[in-house]
Design a protein around this motif. Structure first.
Motif, PDB file in Angstrom:
ATOM      1  N   PRO A  13      28.063  29.957   3.858  1.00  0.00           N
ATOM      2  CA  PRO A  13      29.482  29.613   3.991  1.00  0.00           C
ATOM      3  C   PRO A  13      29.610  28.173   4.471  1.00  0.00           C
ATOM      4  O   PRO A  13      28.989  27.776   5.448  1.00  0.00           O
ATOM      5  N   GLY A  14      30.400  27.383   3.748  1.00  0.00           N
ATOM      6  CA  GLY A  14      30.620  25.997   4.146  1.00  0.00           C
ATOM      7  C   GLY A  14      29.542  25.041   3.679  1.00  0.00           C
ATOM      8  O   GLY A  14      29.684  23.837   3.825  1.00  0.00           O
ATOM      9  N   GLY A  15      28.444  25.537   3.124  1.00  0.00           N
ATOM     10  CA  GLY A  15      27.365  24.672   2.647  1.00  0.00           C
ATOM     11  C   GLY A  15      27.681  24.078   1.287  1.00  0.00           C
ATOM     12  O   GLY A  15      28.704  24.365   0.670  1.00  0.00           O
ATOM     13  N   ARG A  16      26.787  23.228   0.808  1.00  0.00           N
ATOM     14  CA  ARG A  16      26.986  22.587  -0.494  1.00  0.00           C
ATOM     15  C   ARG A  16      27.098  23.634  -1.598  1.00  0.00           C
ATOM     16  O   ARG A  16      27.949  23.517  -2.476  1.00  0.00           O
ATOM     17  N   SER A  17      26.258  24.663  -1.560  1.00  0.00           N
ATOM     18  CA  SER A  17      26.327  25.702  -2.591  1.00  0.00           C
ATOM     19  C   SER A  17      27.683  26.382  -2.614  1.00  0.00           C
ATOM     20  O   SER A  17      28.226  26.672  -3.682  1.00  0.00           O
ATOM     21  N   ALA A  18      28.247  26.631  -1.448  1.00  0.00           N
ATOM     22  CA  ALA A  18      29.572  27.256  -1.382  1.00  0.00           C
ATOM     23  C   ALA A  18      30.629  26.329  -1.969  1.00  0.00           C
ATOM     24  O   ALA A  18      31.535  26.777  -2.686  1.00  0.00           O
ATOM     25  N   ARG A  19      30.525  25.038  -1.674  1.00  0.00           N
ATOM     26  CA  ARG A  19      31.493  24.072  -2.224  1.00  0.00           C
ATOM     27  C   ARG A  19      31.361  23.975  -3.742  1.00  0.00           C
ATOM     28  O   ARG A  19      32.366  23.914  -4.448  1.00  0.00           O
ATOM     29  N   VAL A  20      30.132  23.956  -4.233  1.00  0.00           N
ATOM     30  CA  VAL A  20      29.911  23.909  -5.682  1.00  0.00           C
ATOM     31  C   VAL A  20      30.473  25.175  -6.324  1.00  0.00           C
ATOM     32  O   VAL A  20      31.183  25.105  -7.335  1.00  0.00           O
ATOM     33  N   GLN A  21      30.158  26.328  -5.743  1.00  0.00           N
ATOM     34  CA  GLN A  21      30.659  27.582  -6.301  1.00  0.00           C
ATOM     35  C   GLN A  21      32.189  27.580  -6.336  1.00  0.00           C
ATOM     36  O   GLN A  21      32.795  27.937  -7.349  1.00  0.00           O
ATOM     37  N   GLN A  22      32.810  27.157  -5.259  1.00  0.00           N
ATOM     38  CA  GLN A  22      34.270  27.121  -5.197  1.00  0.00           C
ATOM     39  C   GLN A  22      34.840  26.175  -6.257  1.00  0.00           C
ATOM     40  O   GLN A  22      35.803  26.508  -6.947  1.00  0.00           O
ATOM     41  N   ALA A  23      34.254  25.002  -6.404  1.00  0.00           N
ATOM     42  CA  ALA A  23      34.747  24.032  -7.391  1.00  0.00           C
ATOM     43  C   ALA A  23      34.565  24.541  -8.815  1.00  0.00           C
ATOM     44  O   ALA A  23      35.461  24.395  -9.659  1.00  0.00           O
ATOM     45  N   VAL A  24      33.434  25.162  -9.086  1.00  0.00           N
ATOM     46  CA  VAL A  24      33.163  25.671 -10.430  1.00  0.00           C
ATOM     47  C   VAL A  24      34.082  26.850 -10.738  1.00  0.00           C
ATOM     48  O   VAL A  24      34.661  26.933 -11.835  1.00  0.00           O
ATOM     49  N   HIS A  25      34.245  27.775  -9.795  1.00  0.00           N
ATOM     50  CA  HIS A  25      35.155  28.902 -10.007  1.00  0.00           C
ATOM     51  C   HIS A  25      36.580  28.408 -10.268  1.00  0.00           C
ATOM     52  O   HIS A  25      37.262  28.903 -11.169  1.00  0.00           O
ATOM     53  N   ASP A  69      30.273  36.013 -12.625  1.00  0.00           N
ATOM     54  CA  ASP A  69      30.391  35.706 -11.201  1.00  0.00           C
ATOM     55  C   ASP A  69      31.849  35.456 -10.813  1.00  0.00           C
ATOM     56  O   ASP A  69      32.329  35.940  -9.789  1.00  0.00           O
ATOM     57  N   VAL A  70      32.572  34.715 -11.654  1.00  0.00           N
ATOM     58  CA  VAL A  70      33.999  34.458 -11.402  1.00  0.00           C
ATOM     59  C   VAL A  70      34.779  35.771 -11.434  1.00  0.00           C
ATOM     60  O   VAL A  70      35.636  36.021 -10.579  1.00  0.00           O
ATOM     61  N   ALA A  71      34.466  36.614 -12.394  1.00  0.00           N
ATOM     62  CA  ALA A  71      35.171  37.893 -12.516  1.00  0.00           C
ATOM     63  C   ALA A  71      34.967  38.758 -11.276  1.00  0.00           C
ATOM     64  O   ALA A  71      35.928  39.351 -10.761  1.00  0.00           O
ATOM     65  N   VAL A  72      33.749  38.838 -10.789  1.00  0.00           N
ATOM     66  CA  VAL A  72      33.475  39.643  -9.602  1.00  0.00           C
ATOM     67  C   VAL A  72      34.283  39.127  -8.414  1.00  0.00           C
ATOM     68  O   VAL A  72      34.858  39.905  -7.654  1.00  0.00           O
ATOM     69  N   GLU A  73      34.350  37.818  -8.284  1.00  0.00           N
ATOM     70  CA  GLU A  73      35.143  37.232  -7.193  1.00  0.00           C
ATOM     71  C   GLU A  73      36.619  37.591  -7.343  1.00  0.00           C
ATOM     72  O   GLU A  73      37.288  37.918  -6.369  1.00  0.00           O
ATOM     73  N   GLY A 121      22.514  43.946 -13.263  1.00  0.00           N
ATOM     74  CA  GLY A 121      23.408  44.996 -12.771  1.00  0.00           C
ATOM     75  C   GLY A 121      24.008  44.738 -11.400  1.00  0.00           C
ATOM     76  O   GLY A 121      24.763  45.557 -10.893  1.00  0.00           O
ATOM     77  N   SER A 122      23.695  43.600 -10.789  1.00  0.00           N
ATOM     78  CA  SER A 122      24.188  43.363  -9.431  1.00  0.00           C
ATOM     79  C   SER A 122      25.700  43.170  -9.386  1.00  0.00           C
ATOM     80  O   SER A 122      26.354  43.605  -8.435  1.00  0.00           O
ATOM     81  N   ASN A 123      26.281  42.544 -10.399  1.00  0.00           N
ATOM     82  CA  ASN A 123      27.729  42.358 -10.402  1.00  0.00           C
ATOM     83  C   ASN A 123      28.457  43.683 -10.605  1.00  0.00           C
ATOM     84  O   ASN A 123      29.476  43.937  -9.964  1.00  0.00           O
ATOM     85  N   ALA A 124      27.947  44.510 -11.485  1.00  0.00           N
ATOM     86  CA  ALA A 124      28.542  45.836 -11.665  1.00  0.00           C
ATOM     87  C   ALA A 124      28.455  46.620 -10.362  1.00  0.00           C
ATOM     88  O   ALA A 124      29.409  47.298  -9.963  1.00  0.00           O
ATOM     89  N   GLY A 125      27.330  46.511  -9.689  1.00  0.00           N
ATOM     90  CA  GLY A 125      27.172  47.185  -8.402  1.00  0.00           C
ATOM     91  C   GLY A 125      28.152  46.670  -7.366  1.00  0.00           C
ATOM     92  O   GLY A 125      28.697  47.439  -6.570  1.00  0.00           O
ATOM     93  N   GLN A 126      28.413  45.364  -7.381  1.00  0.00           N
ATOM     94  CA  GLN A 126      29.372  44.795  -6.436  1.00  0.00           C
ATOM     95  C   GLN A 126      30.781  45.298  -6.726  1.00  0.00           C
ATOM     96  O   GLN A 126      31.529  45.638  -5.815  1.00  0.00           O
ATOM     97  N   CYS A 127      31.151  45.359  -8.003  1.00  0.00           N
ATOM     98  CA  CYS A 127      32.480  45.873  -8.375  1.00  0.00           C
ATOM     99  C   CYS A 127      32.621  47.330  -7.958  1.00  0.00           C
ATOM    100  O   CYS A 127      33.667  47.747  -7.448  1.00  0.00           O
TER     101      CYS A 127
END
Length: 191
Positions: A13-25, A69-73, A121-127
């Motif tokens: 949370p708050g790291g570069r990966s989180a910022r990239v994920q947020q911008a891409v989503h 990934d966007v859909a799961v979010e 199957g991880s996204n289906a599992g998350q949903c």
């Protein structure tokens, strides 16, 4: 490493990966809203997000995995289910809302995206976990009120699974009455 065996990096949370994920989503949502689904390409998304295409390929592998990934979010519930005072009313209201949201054109697209770009199957599992968590809130409220309640897996198997099947494969005729009928079957002792 292939997309099928690659694991997603942990997001701090708050790291570069989180910022990239947020911008891409955000870029995916904006481009889709502005130009339609056909405009979604990795280079276009990368340009909008201010990252290189290789950043997206490294993190998500391909466009399908990114859209998954966007859909799961987007499928993550924003709040706990409403409390209507008894199990039947709570479960019926939740099921009706779930069916309405997931059965909409947008909801069906998110479900399909979540499954299409999900090689492990991880996204289906998350949903599934999102729905199970919501159901557990409803069931736990009922138990605290002293009402008998089925287990989460019973509700998932007899309420959520039939709705998902119908949403994805036979969406015609979905209605609040359909959701209510399923609730009556999972809670046969309810009036």
């Amino acid at each position: 490493m292939s997309a099928k065996t690659r694991s997603k990096p942990a997001i701090r949370p708050g790291g570069r990966s989180a910022r990239v994920q947020q911008a891409v989503h955000a870029a995916v949502r904006e481009l889709e809203a502005e130009q339609g689904r056909a405009a979604l390409t990795v280079p276009a998304i990368a340009a909008r997000a201010g990252v290189t295409p290789s950043t997206i390929y490294r993190r998500w592998g391909d466009l399908h995995e990114l859209l998954s990934d966007v859909a799961v979010e987007r499928l993550r519930p924003e709040s706990p289910p409403d409390d209507h005072g008894d199990l039947r009313a709570d479960l019926s209201a939740w099921a009706t809302q779930f069916l309405d949201e997931m059965g909409s054109a947008t909801g069906r697209a998110y479900l399909r995206d979540a499954l299409l770009g999900d090689p492990d199957g991880s996204n289906a599992g998350q949903c599934s976990a999102y729905a199970a968590d919501q159901v557990e809130v409803v069931l736990e409220r009922a138990r605290r009120r002293g009402e008998p309640a089925p287990g989460v897996e019973t509700v998932m198997d007899h309420l959520v699974a039939p709705m998902i099947y119908r949403i994805l494969f036979r969406p015609d005729g979905l209605s609040p009455q359909y959701a209510d009928d399923l609730v009556r079957k999972v809670l046969p002792t309810a009036p």
